[in-house]
Design an enzyme around this catalytic site. Structure first.
Site, PDB file in Angstrom:
ATOM      1  N   ASP A   1     -10.910  -5.977  22.957  1.00  0.00           N
ATOM      2  CA  ASP A   1     -11.800  -6.675  22.659  1.00  0.00           C
ATOM      3  C   ASP A   1     -10.668  -6.879  21.489  1.00  0.00           C
ATOM      4  O   ASP A   1     -10.083  -5.661  21.061  1.00  0.00           O
ATOM      5  CB  ASP A   1     -13.105  -6.179  21.801  1.00  0.00           C
ATOM      6  CG  ASP A   1     -14.056  -6.319  22.390  1.00  0.00           C
ATOM      7  OD1 ASP A   1     -13.741  -6.843  23.433  1.00  0.00           O
ATOM      8  OD2 ASP A   1     -14.730  -5.024  22.590  1.00  0.00           O
TER       9      ASP A   1
ATOM     10  N   TYR B   1     -17.592 -17.171  32.413  1.00  0.00           N
ATOM     11  CA  TYR B   1     -17.635 -16.299  30.626  1.00  0.00           C
ATOM     12  C   TYR B   1     -15.888 -16.965  31.195  1.00  0.00           C
ATOM     13  O   TYR B   1     -14.658 -16.194  31.556  1.00  0.00           O
ATOM     14  CB  TYR B   1     -17.820 -16.112  30.996  1.00  0.00           C
ATOM     15  CG  TYR B   1     -17.384 -14.714  28.998  1.00  0.00           C
ATOM     16  CD1 TYR B   1     -18.146 -14.948  27.902  1.00  0.00           C
ATOM     17  CD2 TYR B   1     -15.996 -14.878  29.094  1.00  0.00           C
ATOM     18  CE1 TYR B   1     -17.772 -15.234  27.283  1.00  0.00           C
ATOM     19  CE2 TYR B   1     -15.927 -14.621  27.436  1.00  0.00           C
ATOM     20  CZ  TYR B   1     -16.725 -14.345  26.488  1.00  0.00           C
ATOM     21  OH  TYR B   1     -16.333 -14.556  25.317  1.00  0.00           O
TER      22      TYR B   1
ATOM     23  N   GLU C   1     -24.966 -14.207  23.281  1.00  0.00           N
ATOM     24  CA  GLU C   1     -24.531 -12.559  23.935  1.00  0.00           C
ATOM     25  C   GLU C   1     -25.157 -11.547  22.905  1.00  0.00           C
ATOM     26  O   GLU C   1     -24.243 -11.889  21.709  1.00  0.00           O
ATOM     27  CB  GLU C   1     -23.288 -12.632  23.904  1.00  0.00           C
ATOM     28  CG  GLU C   1     -22.989 -14.106  25.518  1.00  0.00           C
ATOM     29  CD  GLU C   1     -22.019 -14.221  25.581  1.00  0.00           C
ATOM     30  OE1 GLU C   1     -20.229 -14.036  24.914  1.00  0.00           O
ATOM     31  OE2 GLU C   1     -21.243 -15.346  26.403  1.00  0.00           O
TER      32      GLU C   1
END
Length: 176
Positions: A60, A174, A49
């Protein structure tokens, strides 16, 4: 069969999970990212990734935010990230999944991005904050170019939502 599907089939036959490392594209520099990418297959990476740096990340943590900002300061861009993938693909067959936010892809143009990503050798994309209900413009372009749109699921996803995400899954799911 896609490179992603082949990789998971190989891992399943071997009775092991896939090792999928993440690195931020362009951090600390594009040259060092290229070197890290080249080293990952020999280090056991099954799928890689590669982060697309973005100026305003919302999902994030501090480490990835800082990596993205360093990458942008070092001159990284979506176009340069695709060039890194192209260079990688000339030497390696390890599946490559780009991970980032929709904004840079939207600005680049969905069809142009999908075509350029396919030409570079991208196998899939993970787009933070892109629910299936809002993927109607991007997803067909990716699908037409053989690129998997990897869906994100959360521990708090309710069963009906999990079914929706799993039914349209491409590449892999994911788990956040």
């Amino acid at each position: 069969m896609s490179r992603i599907s082949q990789t998971f089939a190989t891992c399943k036959t071997a009775g092991r999970a896939a090792f999928i490392p993440f690195i931020m594209g362009g951090d600390p520099s594009l040259e060092k990212t290229a070197a890290m990418l080249d080293a990952l297959p020999a280090a056991g990476a099954d799928i890689i990734e590669l982060g697309i740096p973005f100026s305003d990340p919302m999902a994030d943590g501090v480490v990835i935010q800082a990596a993205g900002l360093r990458a942008l300061e070092a001159g990284a861009s979506l176009k340069k990230i695709l060039q890194l993938v192209r260079q990688f693909r000339a030497k390696h067959q390890t599946p490559m999944v780009l991970m980032g936010y929709l904004n840079p892809i939207y600005v680049y143009g969905y069809e142009k991005f999908a075509a350029d990503a396919q030409a570079a050798g991208v196998d899939g994309v993970i787009i933070v904050y892109l629910p299936p209900e809002e993927a109607a413009e991007l997803e067909p372009a990716l699908t037409a170019h053989g690129i998997a749109l990897v869906r994100l699921i959360a521990p708090t996803s309710v069963p009906a939502r999990l079914k929706l995400l799993a039914d349209d899954a491409q590449g892999y799911l994911y788990y956040v």
